[in-house]
Design an enzyme around this catalytic site. Structure first.
Site, PDB file in Angstrom:
ATOM      1  N   CYS A  98      13.820 -11.183  38.169  1.00 27.86           N
ATOM      2  CA  CYS A  98      13.034 -10.283  37.334  1.00 27.86           C
ATOM      3  C   CYS A  98      13.347 -10.697  35.904  1.00 27.86           C
ATOM      4  CB  CYS A  98      13.339  -8.818  37.623  1.00 27.86           C
ATOM      5  SG  CYS A  98      15.073  -8.331  37.456  1.00 27.86           S
ATOM      6  N   ASN A  99      13.055  -9.880  34.930  1.00 30.65           N
ATOM      7  CA  ASN A  99      13.301 -10.299  33.539  1.00 30.65           C
ATOM      8  C   ASN A  99      14.773 -10.563  33.269  1.00 30.65           C
ATOM      9  OD1 ASN A  99      10.607 -10.146  32.931  1.00 30.65           O
ATOM     10  ND2 ASN A  99      10.715  -8.104  32.061  1.00 30.65           N
TER      11      ASN A  99
END
Length: 182
Positions: A98-99
């Site tokens: 994810c980020n």
């Protein structure tokens, strides 16, 4: 349970022989992805990458979910856990990111460990945290993970409790108490 050590906090962290966890920056580093023989990338972010996957990556899956306690991440637990498992059975390796590699991707990896490795939620959290120490799913994802564990096992190893910071997993209770002003 076999656990792997940290592979550098900014790099790809090996969770199992066939599962890696990272942030978005490391996932876009084709040299790291190639070096770890990643064949499947699962991107758990709101926006997908505009870059093509690195050479050797046969599958790229984008799960559009924001890092909000209200986001329905659990609807993807089975799908992603089964994809990681199937990729491993075929001799491939999956990278979930994810980020920041802290909440969404970590939650999905924990769901996989519960479903396909027989780990309790508490064990899955410790396992992933050993590989990537900054792992900390948001409280909404914790709630979804406890519900998932109940579905899989019929009992819970982690409970949600009320604190001054709202509803939190019981494993953070002492930490929450220590954060209270004296």
């Amino acid at each position: 349970m076999q656990q792997s050590g940290p592979a550098g906090l900014s790099g790809l962290c090996r969770v199992t022989d066939h599962l890696y966890l990272s942030n978005g920056r490391a996932a876009s580093d084709s040299s790291q992805v190639t070096r770890c023989n990643i064949t499947c990338i699962v991107n758990v972010t709101e926006t997908g990458s505009s870059c093509p996957p690195p050479p050797g990556v046969e599958e790229y899956i984008h799960i559009r979910v924001s890092d909000s306690p209200l986001s329905p991440l659990s609807v993807h637990f089975d799908e992603v856990a089964d994809k990681i498992h199937l990729t491993a059975e075929r001799g491939g390796r999956t990278l979930v990111h994810c980020n920041a590699g802290v909440s969404r991707s970590a939650s999905v990896c924990m769901a996989y460990l519960m479903k396909h490795r027989g780990a309790t939620l508490l064990e899955a959290h410790r396992w992933v945290k050993t590989c990537r120490p900054m792992v900390r799913p948001n409280n909404g994802f914790w709630k979804q993970l406890t519900q998932y564990e109940m579905e899989l096992r019929g009992c819970n190893s982690v409970r949600m409790v009320t604190s001054s910071m709202g509803e939190i997993p019981d494993i953070y209770e002492e930490e929450a108490r220590n954060m209270m002003p004296l």
